[in-house]
Design a protein around this motif. Structure first.
Motif, PDB file in Angstrom:
ATOM      1  N   HIS A   1       0.812  -1.142   0.399  1.00 28.36           N
ATOM      2  CA  HIS A   1       0.032   0.038   0.112  1.00 28.36           C
ATOM      3  C   HIS A   1       0.407   1.288   0.106  1.00 28.36           C
ATOM      4  O   HIS A   1       2.116   1.230   0.133  1.00 28.36           O
ATOM      5  N   ASN A   2       0.272   2.464  -0.504  1.00 26.38           N
ATOM      6  CA  ASN A   2       0.930   3.725  -0.943  1.00 26.38           C
ATOM      7  C   ASN A   2       0.764   3.922   1.124  1.00 26.38           C
ATOM      8  O   ASN A   2       0.242   3.577   1.307  1.00 26.38           O
ATOM      9  N   TYR A   3       1.993   4.885   1.208  1.00 25.92           N
ATOM     10  CA  TYR A   3       1.877   6.013   2.935  1.00 25.92           C
ATOM     11  C   TYR A   3      -0.109   5.766   3.560  1.00 25.92           C
ATOM     12  O   TYR A   3      -0.192   5.589   4.685  1.00 25.92           O
TER      13      TYR A   3
ATOM     14  N   LEU B   1       7.809   7.951 -13.963  1.00 22.93           N
ATOM     15  CA  LEU B   1       8.541   7.395 -12.598  1.00 22.93           C
ATOM     16  C   LEU B   1       9.267   8.283 -11.653  1.00 22.93           C
ATOM     17  O   LEU B   1       9.019   8.316 -10.786  1.00 22.93           O
ATOM     18  N   ARG B   2       8.948   9.389 -12.485  1.00 18.98           N
ATOM     19  CA  ARG B   2       9.860  10.594 -11.856  1.00 18.98           C
ATOM     20  C   ARG B   2       9.126  11.262 -10.299  1.00 18.98           C
ATOM     21  O   ARG B   2       9.123  11.409  -9.803  1.00 18.98           O
ATOM     22  N   GLN B   3       7.428  11.337 -11.057  1.00 15.83           N
ATOM     23  CA  GLN B   3       6.452  11.432  -9.811  1.00 15.83           C
ATOM     24  C   GLN B   3       6.390  10.053  -8.641  1.00 15.83           C
ATOM     25  O   GLN B   3       5.829  10.911  -7.971  1.00 15.83           O
ATOM     26  N   ALA B   4       6.371   9.318  -9.368  1.00 11.85           N
ATOM     27  CA  ALA B   4       6.708   8.293  -8.464  1.00 11.85           C
ATOM     28  C   ALA B   4       7.713   8.505  -7.268  1.00 11.85           C
ATOM     29  O   ALA B   4       7.049   7.810  -6.015  1.00 11.85           O
TER      30      ALA B   4
ATOM     31  N   TYR C   1       7.035  10.840  -4.918  1.00  9.87           N
ATOM     32  CA  TYR C   1       6.089  11.108  -3.764  1.00  9.87           C
ATOM     33  C   TYR C   1       6.386   9.924  -3.195  1.00  9.87           C
ATOM     34  O   TYR C   1       5.569   9.034  -2.271  1.00  9.87           O
ATOM     35  N   SER C   2       7.421   9.016  -3.824  1.00 12.56           N
ATOM     36  CA  SER C   2       7.230   8.252  -2.496  1.00 12.56           C
ATOM     37  C   SER C   2       6.406   6.763  -2.969  1.00 12.56           C
ATOM     38  O   SER C   2       5.892   6.275  -1.430  1.00 12.56           O
ATOM     39  N   ASN C   3       5.891   6.726  -4.322  1.00 13.38           N
ATOM     40  CA  ASN C   3       4.544   5.662  -4.332  1.00 13.38           C
ATOM     41  C   ASN C   3       5.887   4.461  -4.627  1.00 13.38           C
ATOM     42  O   ASN C   3       6.155   3.962  -4.952  1.00 13.38           O
ATOM     43  N   ASN C   4       4.697   3.932  -3.072  1.00 13.76           N
ATOM     44  CA  ASN C   4       5.238   2.201  -3.095  1.00 13.76           C
ATOM     45  C   ASN C   4       4.453   1.666  -3.855  1.00 13.76           C
ATOM     46  O   ASN C   4       5.301   0.171  -4.117  1.00 13.76           O
ATOM     47  N   VAL C   5       3.327   1.484  -4.377  1.00 10.21           N
ATOM     48  CA  VAL C   5       3.073   0.415  -5.451  1.00 10.21           C
ATOM     49  C   VAL C   5       4.128   0.598  -6.404  1.00 10.21           C
ATOM     50  O   VAL C   5       4.246  -0.564  -7.092  1.00 10.21           O
ATOM     51  N   ILE C   6       4.408   1.633  -6.957  1.00 12.09           N
ATOM     52  CA  ILE C   6       4.967   1.814  -8.005  1.00 12.09           C
ATOM     53  C   ILE C   6       6.441   1.354  -8.467  1.00 12.09           C
ATOM     54  O   ILE C   6       6.870   0.533  -9.289  1.00 12.09           O
ATOM     55  N   SER C   7       7.150   1.164  -7.018  1.00  9.47           N
ATOM     56  CA  SER C   7       8.198   0.779  -6.579  1.00  9.47           C
ATOM     57  C   SER C   7       8.755  -0.655  -6.657  1.00  9.47           C
ATOM     58  O   SER C   7       8.852  -0.819  -7.211  1.00  9.47           O
ATOM     59  N   VAL C   8       8.020  -0.871  -6.178  1.00 10.63           N
ATOM     60  CA  VAL C   8       7.077  -2.916  -5.872  1.00 10.63           C
ATOM     61  C   VAL C   8       7.137  -3.360  -7.552  1.00 10.63           C
ATOM     62  O   VAL C   8       7.939  -4.151  -8.303  1.00 10.63           O
ATOM     63  N   LYS C   9       6.179  -2.543  -8.017  1.00 17.23           N
ATOM     64  CA  LYS C   9       6.506  -3.118  -9.215  1.00 17.23           C
ATOM     65  C   LYS C   9       7.425  -2.727 -10.588  1.00 17.23           C
ATOM     66  O   LYS C   9       7.700  -3.307 -11.341  1.00 17.23           O
ATOM     67  N   ARG C  10       7.730  -1.788 -10.599  1.00 24.64           N
ATOM     68  CA  ARG C  10       9.402  -1.549 -10.797  1.00 24.64           C
ATOM     69  C   ARG C  10      10.659  -2.939 -10.267  1.00 24.64           C
ATOM     70  O   ARG C  10      11.041  -2.878 -11.471  1.00 24.64           O
TER      71      ARG C  10
ATOM     72  N   LYS D   1      16.003  11.731  -0.589  1.00 21.91           N
ATOM     73  CA  LYS D   1      15.477  10.728  -0.599  1.00 21.91           C
ATOM     74  C   LYS D   1      14.680  10.915   0.637  1.00 21.91           C
ATOM     75  O   LYS D   1      15.914  10.576   1.575  1.00 21.91           O
ATOM     76  N   THR D   2      13.601  10.981   0.792  1.00 23.94           N
ATOM     77  CA  THR D   2      13.309  10.471   2.254  1.00 23.94           C
ATOM     78  C   THR D   2      12.932   8.889   2.501  1.00 23.94           C
ATOM     79  O   THR D   2      13.057   8.329   1.217  1.00 23.94           O
ATOM     80  N   GLY D   3      12.482   8.409   3.780  1.00 26.30           N
ATOM     81  CA  GLY D   3      12.302   7.307   4.242  1.00 26.30           C
ATOM     82  C   GLY D   3      11.443   7.037   5.169  1.00 26.30           C
ATOM     83  O   GLY D   3      11.776   7.646   6.330  1.00 26.30           O
ATOM     84  N   THR D   4      10.270   6.226   5.575  1.00 29.63           N
ATOM     85  CA  THR D   4       9.993   5.924   6.722  1.00 29.63           C
ATOM     86  C   THR D   4       9.467   4.797   6.726  1.00 29.63           C
ATOM     87  O   THR D   4       8.545   4.115   5.507  1.00 29.63           O
TER      88      THR D   4
END
Length: 235
Positions: free
Chosen positions: A14-16, A26-29, A32-41, A158-161
């Motif tokens: 899930h996203n945050y 990909l730039r926007q993802a 925004y730290s988009n989790n779903v797109i990161s996993v798909k990538r 880059k942020t991380g949580t």
């Protein structure tokens, strides 16, 4: 998206904020730290390729071997994470960290020095394009609280949580300096709602960087000749 992890276990990233955003570049993802797109990538490029790539940057992720790596399930130290970001700031070159830079004698004359050890880790074009993408994190992404800083200095990061707000990170850099900030507990425990990389780690990073760069002239990241810029219609 739901993935089968074996042993009748399923995993649905899930996203945050638990929201869906539809199509993103990909730039926007990344911004925004988009989790779903990161996993798909990660699914698209393959976990083994990603682990090998991370190894080039000095990260040992061998203990985790599934798609959760896209969301940071592999444990790393702040030292190693900052070192891994260094090639993006340094034109693809990875410097080895040094504990002792030089030793002076009693007359304050330099007696011995540990020379920097630098090895190629990324193609310069890859480092530059990734840096341009990471700039957006500071202007409209998860670290947009740093926008005023980014308007004064060329900066990327880059942020991380982590789950339950146990860890909050921000790794950011300018052409002159890279700095990492981690906020958490030595014995991991939940940090409470809102303890995110953008909310708590990024402001600490900014306070330090403003002091550290106070006497440094503004600089920009060098664009390799192999990178060209063209105007496009995103639609």
């Amino acid at each position: 998206m739901t993935y089968n992890r074996g042993n009748n276990e399923k995993w649905t990233p899930h996203n945050y904020d638990r929201k869906l955003y539809g199509d993103l570049s990909l730039r926007q993802a990344l911004a925004y730290s988009n989790n779903v797109i990161s996993v798909k990538r990660l699914e698209a490029i393959g976990v083994p390729y990603f682990i090998d790539f991370a190894t080039q940057l000095g990260l040992n992720l061998q203990t985790t071997n599934d798609l959760t790596l896209a969301l940071g399930s592999g444990e790393v130290t702040l030292h190693d994470l900052v070192s891994a970001y260094a090639p993006f700031a340094n034109g693809g070159l990875r410097p080895q960290s040094r504990t002792i830079l030089r030793i002076y004698d009693r007359q304050h004359q330099s007696w011995t020095e540990t020379p920097p050890a630098i090895t190629p880790a990324l193609a310069p074009a890859t480092a530059f394009v990734t840096t341009q993408m990471l700039k957006d994190v500071l202007t409209y992404g998860t670290a947009k609280t740093l926008k005023s800083f980014a308007l004064q200095q060329q900066a990327a990061g880059k942020t991380g949580t982590t789950d339950d707000y146990r860890d909050a990170w921000f790794i950011g850099y300018t052409p002159q300096l890279i700095t990492g900030v981690w906020v958490g507990h030595d014995i991991p425990k939940p940090g409470g709602g809102g303890v995110t990389g953008g909310a708590v780690a990024a402001p600490i990073w900014e306070r330090f960087m403003r002091q550290a760069l106070a006497t440094q002239p503004a600089a920009d990241f060098l664009q390799p000749e192999t990178v060209v810029a063209v105007v496009i219609d995103p639609r």
